[in-house]
Design an enzyme around this catalytic site. Structure first.
Site, PDB file in Angstrom:
ATOM      1  CB  SER A 170      -0.852   0.013   1.261  1.00 41.72           C
ATOM      2  OG  SER A 170       0.028   0.088   2.373  1.00 41.72           O
ATOM      3  CE  LYS A 171      -1.375   6.415  -3.741  1.00 45.65           C
ATOM      4  NZ  LYS A 171      -2.543   7.223  -3.828  1.00 45.65           N
ATOM      5  NE  ARG A 172      -0.660   1.226   6.371  1.00 46.49           N
ATOM      6  CZ  ARG A 172       0.109   0.279   6.871  1.00 46.49           C
ATOM      7  NH1 ARG A 172       1.060   0.574   7.712  1.00 46.49           N
ATOM      8  NH2 ARG A 172      -0.088  -0.985   6.549  1.00 46.49           N
ATOM      9  CG  PHE A 173       5.378  -0.457   1.973  1.00 49.04           C
ATOM     10  CD1 PHE A 173       6.499  -0.987   2.580  1.00 49.04           C
ATOM     11  CD2 PHE A 173       5.251  -0.561   0.608  1.00 49.04           C
ATOM     12  CE1 PHE A 173       7.485  -1.593   1.816  1.00 49.04           C
ATOM     13  CE2 PHE A 173       6.230  -1.159  -0.156  1.00 49.04           C
ATOM     14  CZ  PHE A 173       7.357  -1.672   0.456  1.00 49.04           C
ATOM     15  N   GLY A 174       4.691   3.208   1.230  1.00 48.27           N
ATOM     16  CA  GLY A 174       5.488   4.212   0.540  1.00 48.27           C
ATOM     17  C   GLY A 174       5.566   4.115  -0.968  1.00 48.27           C
TER      18      GLY A 174
END
Ligand code: GLU
Length: 496
Positions: A256-260
């Site tokens: 996910s984007k959260r992980f970058g």
């Protein structure tokens, strides 16, 4: 090994930046098509008008080009079964939806959002599974429903899922997969805005585009029984399915984007090489029969089989990708590597936009010097900056160790070196001559060569570690080397 020509497709929805998951699936689509002598199709699934972004579709096509897994048929290159953009095919989906209604496989539904929300709330309260209750099917006859459509009452078309039996398939990765039909909702096929849903458009297009192998992420697995029932309703032969494991963050959550870093733009901007990224993606879930880690795309095409796929979600290990990228960078010849690095040097302001041949030759030599440690191309500017700028910033640690305070022999060593280098004719300013001069200075002062080499490195680069000192001095040239030695002497003097 797939030996009869397979037609595969990647069917991204243009809703944002091109996703690394699209590259992952696209890679295997490409590989299966190439291995079997078939074709790889790229179709844009843009029927979700609320999330649609036109620039995203272009960016996806550009990203596939960058990766070098170019489709044989796409909105860009066309092909015999286009158009390859779903929003340009809406009349087709409407016809097929009407056919399903006429055949009794689908029905018009006029339920409002409010009614559906109420129904859902009831079902949740009663702890029943949440699915459409077929209100419109029971409350109106087929004629009434047709009349309401004619009168312009807003409606959707719903698929009539069989309530008995099960639907299953032999998945190329997951083997036998079966779903109970009774648990599957009557899917909306055509929305009130006349656009198809994913299910209808996907099946119609896979059929009309003669797709033989649907390779997609595991998250679509619950859609597959719906699709298989649609194939049955239309009387069409379904493709083979392969559901690839989802890529996971190090904490095992879905990538996910959260992980970058889900956007392919990020990989491009960091200076990952497409070949390295593809090699890395190939090994997420799949393994080479010889356990080899570094191999070109052609070898994947040769060796690929679905049997070697692991069902569990592979961890996206960015550190491994960085390592692999470094290996690929070191394997490139300079003529190939330099043009890839130059834009990073220009962006960092080390080179002007249109470098002169001399500037280019110098930059290329700098890049050649710094190849051992680099892992991504965007690391280059920081690594070579000191070569472009004689007034570079010294690392504190380097200064403390060799210049301030300077061990007693350092300043005499710099002075002796300056004298010796000054005596060297320009043509002799070679790594060999520089090494000989440095060693001679050490001998003269009665210290080990390292005692001269290390502070000289600090004088040249501001760092205690780096590429071959004598090569970098040769590259800088006599005047610059002298300037740097004098600058270091000044620094050492300040403290004296
Ligand atoms: N449009 C879907 C996506 O965004 C396609 C899924 C499939 O391959 O069927 O991934």
């Amino acid at each position: 090994m797939i030996t009869t020509p397979a037609r595969t497709r990647i069917a991204p929805s243009p809703t944002g930046d091109p996703h690394v998951g699209t590259a992952y699936i696209g890679l295997f689509d490409y590989v299966v098509a190439r291995q079997s002598g078939g074709q790889f199709v790229l179709r844009i699934e843009d029927t979700d008008r609320e999330r649609y972004s036109a620039s995203s579709a272009d960016a996806i096509l550009a990203a596939m080009r960058w990766l070098g897994i170019t489709p044989d048929e796409s909105p860009e290159v066309g092909g015999p079964v286009g158009p390859y953009i779903q929003s340009e095919r809406t009349a087709l989906y409407r016809d097929y939806a009407a056919q399903l209604v006429a055949d009794g496989h689908a029905y018009y539904c006029f339920c409002t959002k409010e009614r559906l929300a109420e129904m859902r709330a009831h079902q949740e309260e009663a702890k029943e599974s949440v699915m459409y209750d077929r209100h419109c099917l029971c409350a109106h006859t087929a004629e009434e429903r047709a009349d309401m459509v004619r009168d312009g009452v807003p409606h959707v078309v719903r698929m009539m899922m069989p309530r008995e039996g099960s639907t299953g398939w032999d998945d190329l990765v997951r083997d036998e997969v079966v779903f109970e039909n009774a648990l599957i909702d009557d899917q909306v096929l055509l929305k009130a805005d006349g656009f198809p849903t994913y299910h209808l458009a996907n099946v119609v297009d896979d059929h009309l585009m003669h797709i033989t192998h649907v390779i997609r992420a595991e998250e679509w697995i619950s859609s597959t029984p719906k699709h298989l029932v649609l194939y049955q309703m239309f009387g069409w032969t379904p493709p083979r399915y392969a559901h690839l494991p989802l890529l996971r963050n190090p904490d095992r959550s879905k990538i996910s984007k959260r992980f970058g870093h889900t956007s392919l733009h990020w990989y491009q901007a960091e200076g990952f090489l497409p070949q390295a990224l593809l090699n890395f993606l190939a090994l997420l879930g799949w393994s080479h029969p010889d356990e080899t880690e570094i191999f070109p795309l052609e070898e994947l095409v040769e060796k690929f089989t679905f049997q070697r796929f692991n069902k569990t979600g592979p961890i996206f290990d960015l550190e491994k990708l960085r390592w692999m990228n470094g290996v690929y960078i070191r394997n490139l010849d300079m003529a190939t590597l330099y043009p890839l690095v130059e834009p990073f040097l220009i962006a960092a302001g080390l080179l002007q936009a249109e470098p002169t041949p001399e500037e280019r030759a110098f930059a290329q030599a700098c890049i050649a010097l710094e190849r051992e440690k680099v892992r991504t191309l965007n690391e280059y500017p920081a690594l070579v900056e000191f070569l472009f700028d004689p007034n570079f910033t010294f690392e504190d640690e380097a200064v403390q160790k060799w210049l301030r305070p300077a061990p007693a022999h350092v300043k005499p060593a710099f002075r002796a070196l300056l004298v010796r280098l000054d005596a060297l004719p320009d043509a002799d300013f070679t790594p060999e001559a520089l090494e000989a001069a440095t060693r001679a200075v050490a001998e003269e002062l009665g210290v080990g060569a390292g005692k001269v080499i290390h502070p000289t490195r600090v004088a040249m680069s501001g760092r205690t570690k780096g590429p071959s000192l004598f090569h970098l001095m040769a590259l800088l040239g006599k005047a610059d080397v002298a300037y740097r030695l004098n600058r270091a002497l000044e620094i050492a003097k300040e403290d004296a």
